[in-house]
Design an enzyme around this catalytic site. Sequence first.
Site, PDB file in Angstrom:
ATOM      1  CG  HIS A 106     -27.314  31.157 -44.084  1.00  0.00           C
ATOM      2  ND1 HIS A 106     -28.602  31.471 -43.634  1.00  0.00           N
ATOM      3  CD2 HIS A 106     -26.734  32.612 -44.049  1.00  0.00           C
ATOM      4  CE1 HIS A 106     -28.893  32.868 -42.977  1.00  0.00           C
ATOM      5  NE2 HIS A 106     -27.740  33.338 -43.580  1.00  0.00           N
ATOM      6  CB  VAL A 109     -26.996  34.795 -34.230  1.00  0.00           C
ATOM      7  CG1 VAL A 109     -27.677  33.558 -34.149  1.00  0.00           C
ATOM      8  CG2 VAL A 109     -25.428  34.726 -34.011  1.00  0.00           C
TER       9      VAL A 109
END
Length: 310
Positions: A106, A109
Amino acid sequence: MKDKVELVKEYLLSFQNAVCAAVHNEDGTGKFIEDRWDRPEGGGGITRIYKGDAIEQLGVNFSHVHGDQLPASATDLRPEMANKSFEALGVSIICHPSNPYAPTTHANVRMFVVNDKNDGSTHWWFGGGFDLTPYYGFEEDAVHFHKKAKAACDPFGINLYPRFKQEADDYFFLKHRSEPRGIGGIFFDDFNEKNFDHSFGFMRSVGDNFIKAYQPILARRKNTPYGERERNFQLYRRGRYVEFNLIYDRGTLFGLKSNGRTESILASLPPEVRWEYNWSPEANTPESRLHEFFLKPKDWVHLKPELSFA
């Protein structure tokens, strides 16, 4: 601030493309489904879903939304920003490989901008990180992944990797199970240190190093022979992933509470999963070693595995 948001958006769209290209190059058998969507309250996004031989399901989601009330789930460190007008943009990635020996990963940002109408001030911060969830652990994979996490952090301060590694260990933890979700990585939130260029540069470094951290592991594990036993264990451990995402994951909670697109938000969930009542692996098996060794926080960067990546 508008120009800065456009710079972030440009990077995020290029990052989405780079991740999609890297995964497609590694798998090469499937096709992306792209879904562009609008949010009634403001903004929208691009969801890309991929299914192939090596990849059971990949979701790479870009979103850029705005609204009059920022949900409290957006940040734990700035509760005073809740319910103020906001703009949020980011890319989230979840990859569930087919092979049980290839770990789930995973990454995320993101950037938030909050406008305070009371005093006219503008507040911004970045967040994100990446983590690894193996089903059958390999020391060299863990070391490689954490070395790339450290490489993402070090140019911006040698204190950042240990700080954000600890944040990941604390965050990716299922309190109701008293166990980590995986071997961690880095996790940061409310990051606006020094100035915009410094903080944005750090976010970009995290995104760029994610591909370097994960692609070699996927390449190494995607063709490992496996059978029904390994597949059943993979599906069982995926149940922990589902529990975390639906109970604790801030991105999932933010998306649902801000009236985001539910289909895109829940694309993080694995396509197949199983639960078994009160099950535990037999002692001295590869399955038991996951919990006994790999799901214990470690100084992975300085571990000396027998094998390593170049």
